[in-house]
Every structure is written in C-alpha cells, then in structure tokens.
Design a protein around this motif. Structure first.
Motif, PDB file in Angstrom:
ATOM      1  N   SER A  84       0.823  -1.212   0.000  1.00  0.00           N
ATOM      2  CA  SER A  84       0.000   0.000   0.000  1.00  0.00           C
ATOM      3  C   SER A  84       0.853   1.256   0.000  1.00  0.00           C
ATOM      4  O   SER A  84       0.406   2.312  -0.433  1.00  0.00           O
ATOM      5  CB  SER A  84      -0.935   0.012   1.223  1.00  0.00           C
ATOM      6  N   ASP A  85       2.075   1.154   0.471  1.00  0.00           N
ATOM      7  CA  ASP A  85       2.938   2.331   0.556  1.00  0.00           C
ATOM      8  C   ASP A  85       4.392   1.879   0.468  1.00  0.00           C
ATOM      9  O   ASP A  85       5.001   1.477   1.450  1.00  0.00           O
ATOM     10  CB  ASP A  85       2.683   3.074   1.872  1.00  0.00           C
ATOM     11  N   ILE A  86       4.958   1.930  -0.738  1.00  0.00           N
ATOM     12  CA  ILE A  86       6.342   1.511  -0.937  1.00  0.00           C
ATOM     13  C   ILE A  86       6.957   2.398  -2.010  1.00  0.00           C
ATOM     14  O   ILE A  86       6.304   2.767  -2.991  1.00  0.00           O
ATOM     15  CB  ILE A  86       6.418   0.015  -1.347  1.00  0.00           C
ATOM     16  N   THR A  87       8.201   2.778  -1.834  1.00  0.00           N
ATOM     17  CA  THR A  87       8.877   3.649  -2.792  1.00  0.00           C
ATOM     18  C   THR A  87       9.431   2.827  -3.954  1.00  0.00           C
ATOM     19  O   THR A  87       9.611   1.604  -3.848  1.00  0.00           O
ATOM     20  CB  THR A  87      10.028   4.408  -2.122  1.00  0.00           C
ATOM     21  N   LEU A  88       9.723   3.515  -5.042  1.00  0.00           N
ATOM     22  CA  LEU A  88      10.332   2.839  -6.192  1.00  0.00           C
ATOM     23  C   LEU A  88      11.685   2.263  -5.803  1.00  0.00           C
ATOM     24  O   LEU A  88      12.045   1.158  -6.213  1.00  0.00           O
ATOM     25  CB  LEU A  88      10.487   3.815  -7.354  1.00  0.00           C
ATOM     26  N   SER A 134      12.628   1.092  -2.945  1.00  0.00           N
ATOM     27  CA  SER A 134      12.454  -0.126  -2.155  1.00  0.00           C
ATOM     28  C   SER A 134      12.006  -1.297  -3.014  1.00  0.00           C
ATOM     29  O   SER A 134      12.539  -2.407  -2.914  1.00  0.00           O
ATOM     30  CB  SER A 134      11.453   0.124  -1.025  1.00  0.00           C
ATOM     31  N   ILE A 135      11.013  -1.060  -3.875  1.00  0.00           N
ATOM     32  CA  ILE A 135      10.492  -2.170  -4.673  1.00  0.00           C
ATOM     33  C   ILE A 135      11.517  -2.591  -5.717  1.00  0.00           C
ATOM     34  O   ILE A 135      11.629  -3.780  -6.056  1.00  0.00           O
ATOM     35  CB  ILE A 135       9.131  -1.807  -5.306  1.00  0.00           C
ATOM     36  N   ALA A 136      12.316  -1.639  -6.233  1.00  0.00           N
ATOM     37  CA  ALA A 136      13.384  -1.989  -7.175  1.00  0.00           C
ATOM     38  C   ALA A 136      14.403  -2.894  -6.500  1.00  0.00           C
ATOM     39  O   ALA A 136      14.905  -3.856  -7.100  1.00  0.00           O
ATOM     40  CB  ALA A 136      14.050  -0.727  -7.710  1.00  0.00           C
ATOM     41  N   PHE A 140       1.177  10.367  -4.887  1.00  0.00           N
ATOM     42  CA  PHE A 140       1.548  11.482  -5.751  1.00  0.00           C
ATOM     43  C   PHE A 140       2.209  12.615  -4.972  1.00  0.00           C
ATOM     44  O   PHE A 140       2.993  13.377  -5.528  1.00  0.00           O
ATOM     45  CB  PHE A 140       0.317  12.010  -6.492  1.00  0.00           C
ATOM     46  N   GLY A 141       1.881  12.743  -3.678  1.00  0.00           N
ATOM     47  CA  GLY A 141       2.455  13.817  -2.884  1.00  0.00           C
ATOM     48  C   GLY A 141       3.659  13.398  -2.075  1.00  0.00           C
ATOM     49  O   GLY A 141       4.234  14.213  -1.350  1.00  0.00           O
ATOM     50  N   GLY A 142       4.057  12.124  -2.174  1.00  0.00           N
ATOM     51  CA  GLY A 142       5.183  11.624  -1.400  1.00  0.00           C
ATOM     52  C   GLY A 142       6.529  12.079  -1.942  1.00  0.00           C
ATOM     53  O   GLY A 142       6.630  12.690  -3.007  1.00  0.00           O
ATOM     54  N   TYR A 143       7.572  11.714  -1.219  1.00  0.00           N
ATOM     55  CA  TYR A 143       8.930  12.163  -1.557  1.00  0.00           C
ATOM     56  C   TYR A 143       9.347  11.714  -2.951  1.00  0.00           C
ATOM     57  O   TYR A 143       9.937  12.479  -3.716  1.00  0.00           O
ATOM     58  CB  TYR A 143       9.918  11.637  -0.511  1.00  0.00           C
ATOM     59  N   THR A 144       8.990  10.452  -3.305  1.00  0.00           N
ATOM     60  CA  THR A 144       9.435   9.897  -4.589  1.00  0.00           C
ATOM     61  C   THR A 144       8.925  10.713  -5.767  1.00  0.00           C
ATOM     62  O   THR A 144       9.634  10.922  -6.753  1.00  0.00           O
ATOM     63  CB  THR A 144       8.966   8.439  -4.727  1.00  0.00           C
TER      64      THR A 144
END
Length: 705
Positions: free
Chosen positions: A381-385, A387-389, A411-415
């Motif tokens: 539900s909440d993972i950065t590119l 992390s998933i990479a 859309f508003g997160g750091y990434t």
C-alpha cells in the motif's frame, strides 16, 4: 432440467412452448395472472428448470434483443423470484413488443405490469431487464438499475430510435434518477400525474399502468402526454455544443467485463454500496495482479509479448467505500498471501533456530549455505520505487501490486516530488513497458545495485478529487507518459443514497454465490495455475495469449480510430499521449480478461469489451479541462455570430442566404455552413422556417433573453 449459463437463446426458445392469448394455459400462467396479459403470444418452458441451483417451475421466457433487434439472450421469469438472463447473466438488451419504427414513439419501461399493459395499446414498448422484475413490490432502485436503464435507452438511441418515452410517477422517491436519465439520454419522461382543465375546473389524475386499467385510458394518456411534450417544449432544452466525437459517456461499461468478474463487480457494489466504476477497477486490479505472473499480452513486433500489468486510477470522495471495495475484490489474494506469510514465519523461525547456538564465523557459513527465507508479500500500500526496485533486483520479488486508497500520499510523497520525480517516472514507465528495473547506488554503497528483467507491477490507486486534481493535471506526469499509462474512472458520488433497510442488513456477502464463484476462480488461479495449451512457448514462466483473426481486425480498427482522432481539430488532439496508448491498454486488458476466463486466445468479444473500458477511461481523462485545451467549434462560432446579428437587427430570425454570406469566412459555403446549421438545429439552438418561399434561420428565444 438443468440449464447452463452458456446455452444459446435460439436453443432456449426452440425448447419452449409458444402459447396464444386464447389458450387456457396462457391465461392460467402465474406470471400472466400476477402481472396481466400483453395480448401477445408468450414463450413458456413447461418444465422444472434449475439455474445456478435455483429452481424455476414452468417459467415464462422473454426474448432479449439488442438495438438492431437481433435476438441476443433470454430472460427466465417466475413470480417472486430473481430474473435470470441466459447466457452471461446480465441483460445486454431489452424485451419488446410491437413494431419498432424509427419515426414512431417507443415507450420504455422498467415495470413488467406496465410492459404488458402498454403492449395492448399498439404502441411499441421496450422493457429494461432488471433482476427484480418479478418482485411482489419493487419501489426502490439501486444505482446499477439506472445504469441498466441507460444502457437499454442508449442502445435504442444509437440504433436511430429517437422518440423514446418513459412513464414515471412525479412523487417517486428516486425521481432524480429518472430526471438524470432524461438529461443524459434521448429519453423523455411522461408524467403520470396530469391536470385536466375543463371549463375552469381543474382535476388531478394519477395515471397507473396496472393490469386491470382500461386499454383506452392508457393509450389516451400516452397520446396526450407525448402531445403535451411536443407543444409545451417545441424548442426543447438547449444542449451543450461540442465538436464531433466529443460526447462523454461517464457510465462505466460494466457489460464489457467477463461474466464472472462482472457479477462480482455488481455484487460488491450492492453489498458495499459503492459505485460500479470503483468496484470494477478493484476487480480488474485483482485480475491484473494474478494474470501478470503467468501471461503476457500480444505485441505487434515482439513474439514474446509484453507485460499485461495494468495501472489503474479511481477518483472517489472520502467515505465512498474505497478500502472496503478493494478488500472485497482482493479477498482471495489477501487470504493466499496470509497463508504464504504463515509458512514464511515458520521457515524463518526454523532458520533462526538453526543458527541460534553458533558463533559468528559459523553463523556466516550457515547463512551462506542456508539463505534466510524471504517475505512472500506481493501486495503493498505504501512503498517507494527505490524499495520495490531493491526487492526485484535481489530476486525477492517477481510480481507485485501497489494498491492504495490514499493515492494522494503516492503522488504527494517524496518519490514523486522534487529531484527524484523524473527518475521515478522513468522507472515506473520501464516497469510498465518492459518489466525491467534498474537500481544504481553510489560507489560508496554499491551493495544492492543491479538490474532485474521480466518483473511485473500492477497499480490500483484510489483517491479524492481534491488531492488528485493537481497531480492529474501535472504536465510533467502527463508529458513523460506516466499518467497516460493509467486507466482512469471518476464514478458518481452515492453519498445520500446508501440507505440500509432490513432486507439490506439481512444480506451476507460471504454467502453471495456471485462472490463465491469469483473468489473460487481467483483461488484456483493463485493455487493451481493452469498451464498453456496447444504448444504455447513459455518465456521465463509466462506465455503469450494471442488474438484470433477477428480480434486482430478489431485491434487494427481500434488503433486506426484513435490515431485519426489525434489529428488537428479532432477529439484527442490535446490528449495524444493518452490516445496513442489506447490500443496497447486494450490488448493488455483483454489479456487479463482472457486469462481470468480461461481462454487460450483473445476473441472478438473479449477485445471489444476491453476497448470499451479504455474508451471510457479516455473520456474520463478528457474531463480534466487543463489536460484537453478546449477549442471553439464551428457551430459555437456560428451561433455567436447569429445571436449578435439578431440583437443588432432586433429580430429573432435571419435569411439563410444572407446569414451564409455574412458568417465567419470559412463557413460561407454550403458544404461548411449546412453541417453547422444542422448541429444547431439538433441541439435546439435554431430552426429553419419558410416565409414567402424563402428560408429563414429562427433562433431559440432563450438565446435572445
């Protein structure tokens, strides 16, 4: 007799008895006794019929027709029981009586008793097939019921039947729903509450369409109501002018989904009281998550195909049941993940026990020979590119989904902000297109750098308009192709209509056969995935589901249509990044549909359904005014000029000849002028009148007020 849902309608009718109104069996049939007689022959299956475990005794069978009046299905009716539609389970047309003529009125109804009564008047009548047709009392409609009405009305309208009328009581608790039908379709409402003024005495009448009402009274009501509509609103309502091919149909094309998934979408919407579009996206997200691990979509130039993973985006207000809808659609996946996680925890405890008593050197040797088990979770539900990479590169993940009802956080997160945004957009685009991801770290921290091929990611994001609006209009997110990869829907807000009566509270989603069938199919595909047949080659564990010949023709036509619509002055001139991906998204979605249904090839029906969903998405994107630059159409320019000239000359009409000479320069020839005038006539802005053998353009008085 046990009937399967795939039986053809002509086969059903061939096994039925056709009864004449004079037959005693006809008159004594329970449906006729309860709802009246249409005074037309009826089909009756004189057997005990079993459909999906429900028994129907001597049911009446109604043929169902599409807009071209082709027989497409049959409806099975028994008093007091839910109507069953064969095949597919959801009506793709309407029942009808009478001669359908494009120049004559057609009465549309949602009530079986009214359908039979109107059939006796000689008027052509169409019946919307609702599951509740045979209920003892049916006064409240679900949002999907109105969508079904709109679907049938639009079928008739698109087939050229424009004189469509529906009787409705003015005090109906859901009158707004019928008024919206009138606003969004070619339908006109016939008010069953009328006032007759005779010699200064006004008398109220509430016309009912019951089986015992006189045929002449019903016919007079319809005659007079249509006349009143014609005389009281000769001009009709001013409709918004638009360029060709710019009409937006916001109704989610639920008929486009495979039967099992479609039934689940409707069931979730009923139990959760959420919009159809929202529950449809959730079900498609679940199907994409499952399919992406096993199949690829066909690609025109790559025999290994391309990922079938989908990026889905749904706009919904706070409290619109986003989380509940997604959890119900993902239930089988969530349970599967939980089982896998319990096994992982057991293996992890065993691994920890195996090294608990070892010294540091032995622990290192033990870990080298016995790598620790990996967390099998694939739903995030909440993972950065980043992390998933890393999970892809390290081989922990091959397939994953990011599913969240807080899209604003994504859309508003750091990434997705600042310096990292461009890199993230490119990374998600490569994941979508090629199933490829790369993580490059600094020289001082090279651990974790690397590449991963043939990995998959599905997005199922949901969020509020206030949060999403700025992101969806962001030129960077659009221009670099991130948003154009998303299938978007903006469903209606049901707040204020989600009342819960005793019947609703007595229902249990866990006992709903539609959801049980859907969850069972998901479990089967998760636990015991079927392998390819017919010698299909595996590419890293996945195989391509090809299109058959008919589907390939549809794919080519769909591509060409959207390529043309990107031209200057066309519908998608300012949505080229979105429209250019229409064919690709349709092939991917069709692959997901085909895999879920167990098809070995994408057929015409499956691809056509996928195309409908993609067209709906493009219309939704077009609703964001800052994405599509609105240009003024020729019809808009012409009506502005006509209004200005009439005001200057203090008149309500102009000579057509003089109007053509003085019109905007590029409209001064009949070839360009006449289509604009015809559009203005169609949308009730002007009409042509003949005075002393000369043609004049008369303006709607509302324009001159």
């Amino acid at each position: 007799m046990n009937i399967t849902t795939s039986i053809k309608p002509d086969t059903i009718l061939a096994n039925c008895t056709l009864l004449d109104p004079s037959d005693e069996t006809y008159l004594n049939h329970p449906i006729i006794e309860r709802f009246g007689s249409p005074s037309q022959p009826i089909y009756v299956d004189q057997c005990n019929v079993d459909i999906n475990g429900v028994s129907y005794d001597n049911p009446l069978i109604l043929p169902i027709y599409d807009g071209q009046l082709n027989l497409v299905q049959c409806a099975v009716l028994q008093d007091g029981q839910r109507v069953q539609v064969m095949p597919d389970g959801l009506a793709q047309g309407f029942a009808r009586y009478g001669h359908f003529d494009h120049a004559e009125p057609i009465i549309v109804t949602y009530n079986l008793e009214a359908f039979f009564k109107i059939a006796q008047t000689g008027y052509a009548v169409a019946l919307v097939i609702l599951p509740s047709l045979c209920d003892a009392q049916h006064t409240e409609f679900k949002p999907f019921d109105f969508e079904q009405m709109q679907y049938a009305i639009n079928q008739l309208s698109k087939a050229g039947y424009t004189k469509l009328y529906m009787p409705v009581r003015p005090e109906h608790v859901q009158l707004e729903g019928f008024q919206k039908l009138e606003q969004d379709t070619a339908l006109r409402l016939l008010n069953q509450h009328i006032v007759i003024d005779e010699q200064g005495i006004k008398t109220d009448y509430l016309i009912e369409l019951y089986k015992d009402d006189g045929i002449e009274d019903v016919a007079i009501f319809i005659d007079e109501s249509i006349k009143r509509l014609s005389s009281s609103g000769q001009w009709g309502e001013l409709l918004p002018l638009a360029q060709p091919e710019t009409s937006v149909n916001s109704t989610y094309p639920i008929h486009a989904l495979p039967p099992l998934a479609r039934d689940a979408v409707i069931a979730i919407a009923e139990h959760v009281q959420a919009p159809i579009g929202m529950t449809a996206q959730c079900v498609i997200g679940a199907m994409s998550h499952i399919a992406q691990a096993h199949v690829n979509a066909p690609h025109p130039f790559n025999p290994q195909g391309e990922p079938c993973s989908l990026y889905l985006l749904t706009e919904g207000q706070s409290g619109s049941r986003k989380s509940t809808s997604r959890n119900m659609a993902d239930k089988a996946i969530i349970q599967h993940e939980r089982k896998q996680y319990e096994l992982y925890r057991r293996d992890l405890e065993q691994w920890k026990s195996g090294q608990a008593s070892l010294n540091k050197k032995d622990k290192e040797a033990y870990s080298a020979e016995n790598p620790p088990p990996h967390d099998p979770s694939t739903l995030y539900s909440d993972i950065t590119l980043e992390s998933i990479a890393g999970l892809y590169v390290d081989g922990i993940l091959n397939n994953a989904s990011i599913a969240s009802d807080e899209a604003g956080q994504f859309f508003g997160g750091y990434t997705m902000k600042g310096d990292t945004r461009t890199q993230a957009i490119g990374g998600y685009a490569k994941l979508f297109d090629d199933g490829f991801v790369e993580r490059t770290r600094s020289k001082s921290n090279l651990n974790g750098s690397g590449r991963a091929y043939d990995v998959r990611l599905t997005f199922n994001l949901q969020g509020q308009h206030e949060v999403l609006s700025d992101a969806l209009k962001d030129p960077v997110l659009r221009g670099q192709g991130f948003l154009p990869r998303f299938i978007l829907t903006i469903p209606e807000n049901l707040a204020g209509t989600r009342l819960q009566d005793a019947i609703y509270r007595s229902k249990n989603a866990n006992h709903d056969h539609r959801l049980i069938a859907y969850w069972t199919r998901c479990e089967y595909l998760l636990d015991d995935c079927p392998r390819p047949q017919g010698g299909q080659e595996l590419y890293n564990g996945r195989y391509v589901i090809p299109m058959n010949d008919e589907a390939r023709e549809i794919d080519a036509s769909f591509y060409n249509m959207f390529e043309e619509l990107q031209g200057k002055g066309k519908r998608y001139e300012y949505l080229q990044a979105f429209a250019s991906r229409a064919s690709q998204l349709a092939r991917r979605l069709a692959t997901v549909f085909a895999y879920f249904e167990g098809l070995q090839r994408i057929d015409a029906k499956t691809l056509t359904g996928a195309c409908e969903v993609v067209k709906h998405s493009l219309n939704e994107w077009a609703m964001y005014a800052d994405i599509e630059v609105k240009t003024e159409s020729d019809a808009e320019r012409l009506i502005k000029w006509l209004i200005r000239k009439c005001i200057e000359q203090k008149t309500s009409s102009l000579s057509k000849t003089l109007a053509m000479k003085g019109a905007p320069s590029h409209l001064r020839k009949a070839k360009e002028f006449d289509p604009c005038i015809n559009e203005l006539i169609e949308f009730n802005y002007v009409r042509l009148v003949t005075i002393n053998k000369s043609t004049y353009i008369e303006l709607n008085p509302l324009l001159l007020e």
